[in-house]
Enzyme design. Structure first.
Site, short mmCIF file in Angstrom:
data_model
loop_
_atom_site.label_atom_id
_atom_site.label_comp_id
_atom_site.label_asym_id
_atom_site.label_seq_id
_atom_site.Cartn_x
_atom_site.Cartn_y
_atom_site.Cartn_z
N SER A 146 50.68 64.49 83.30
CA SER A 146 50.59 64.50 81.84
C SER A 146 51.98 64.56 81.25
O SER A 146 52.95 64.88 81.94
CB SER A 146 49.76 65.69 81.36
N GLY A 147 52.07 64.24 79.97
CA GLY A 147 53.35 64.29 79.28
C GLY A 147 53.83 62.92 78.83
O GLY A 147 53.21 61.90 79.12
N SER A 148 54.95 62.91 78.13
CA SER A 148 55.44 61.68 77.50
C SER A 148 55.85 60.61 78.52
O SER A 148 55.60 59.42 78.32
CB SER A 148 56.62 61.99 76.57
N THR A 149 56.46 61.03 79.63
CA THR A 149 56.86 60.05 80.65
C THR A 149 55.63 59.50 81.36
O THR A 149 55.57 58.31 81.68
CB THR A 149 57.84 60.67 81.66
N GLY A 202 55.69 63.80 85.55
CA GLY A 202 57.05 64.05 85.09
C GLY A 202 57.47 65.47 85.41
O GLY A 202 56.83 66.18 86.20
N ASP A 245 59.96 68.94 83.50
CA ASP A 245 60.86 69.43 82.45
C ASP A 245 62.26 69.64 83.00
O ASP A 245 63.25 69.47 82.29
CB ASP A 245 60.31 70.72 81.85
N GLU A 275 47.96 70.35 86.88
CA GLU A 275 48.96 69.52 87.58
C GLU A 275 49.14 69.99 89.01
O GLU A 275 49.25 69.18 89.94
CB GLU A 275 50.28 69.55 86.82
N LYS A 300 66.70 65.35 82.75
CA LYS A 300 65.88 66.39 83.38
C LYS A 300 66.49 66.92 84.68
O LYS A 300 65.98 67.87 85.27
CB LYS A 300 64.47 65.85 83.66
#
Length: 219
Positions: free
Chosen positions: A28-31, A82, A84, A103, A121
């Site tokens: 999940s997430g923007s990438t 992805g 952080d 995740e 990152k």
């Protein structure tokens, strides 16, 4: 080159690891959103996906990709997600989007964990630039926070955020993680902690970094 373009480069490079007729693990997430868009271009070649968040599930379905439950599969060839932060040992901090527990569950099913990130990152020490998220059962929030203060961290309650599992998030600031494996274990042993955002016991196998010079693959 902007950050989104670098994320898209990393996401598109991950397609080379997708096997025909397979079920793909998706984080999940923007990438990862960029990866889902890329995956849609080969959706007729795969069976579908298992995902770690309701948000990713919604996007996959919008792209016409069938979504399976983790209980439907015994293993996955790859899991693409992805981070952080990620260190040179391929250990990560994850959970900025509050999906860390799911995740970890999907990552545990995968033979190969592929982490897709932009170059911002990459860090030498986890906790250098990003707070460490911890998913906590609501009734234990205050007592867990006191334990985290005793360990040297500065926990903050992420107000207004409820995880897909119905729990809350504490973000630990000022918490450089010198021994990620031991810290992951120690934090998970605190009563009331569902899991923490250190991915060291199950780190990445392959990192794909989007850079101004293209996608860089680190094995």
């Amino acid at each position: 080159m902007d950050q989104l373009t670098m994320k898209k480069m990393a996401a598109e490079a991950a397609l080379q690891y997708v096997k025909a007729d397979s079920i793909v693990g998706v984080g999940s997430g923007s990438t990862v959103n960029c990866f889902i868009e890329a995956l849609a271009t080969i959706k007729d070649k795969i069976k579908g996906a298992v995902t770690a968040s309701k948000a990713s599930e919604k996007l996959l379905k919008e792209q016409g990709i069938e979504v399976f439950s983790t209980n439907d599969v015994s293993s996955l060839d790859i899991y693409v997600d992805g981070a952080d932060e990620i260190n040179p040992q391929k250990m990560m901090i994850k959970g900025g989007g509050a999906a860390l527990t799911r995740e970890k569950i999907v990552a545990a099913l995968a033979k190969t964990f592929i982490c897709i990130v932009d170059s911002s990152k990459q860090v030498d020490v986890l906790g250098s630039t990003f707070a460490l998220p911890i998913e906590v059962i609501p009734m234990a929030r205050s007592q867990v926070a006191r334990k985290l203060v005793a360990l040297g961290g500065s926990p903050e309650y992420r107000e207004g955020v409820i995880t897909d599992n119905g729990n809350v998030i504490l973000d630990i600031y000022n918490f450089k993680i010198m021994n990620p494996v031991e810290m992951e274990k120690e934090l998970n042993n605190i009563a009331g902690v569902v899991t923490n955002g250190i991915f060291a016991l199950r780190g990445a196998d392959i990192i794909i970094v989007g850079t101004p010079n293209g996608a860089k693959i680190i094995k």
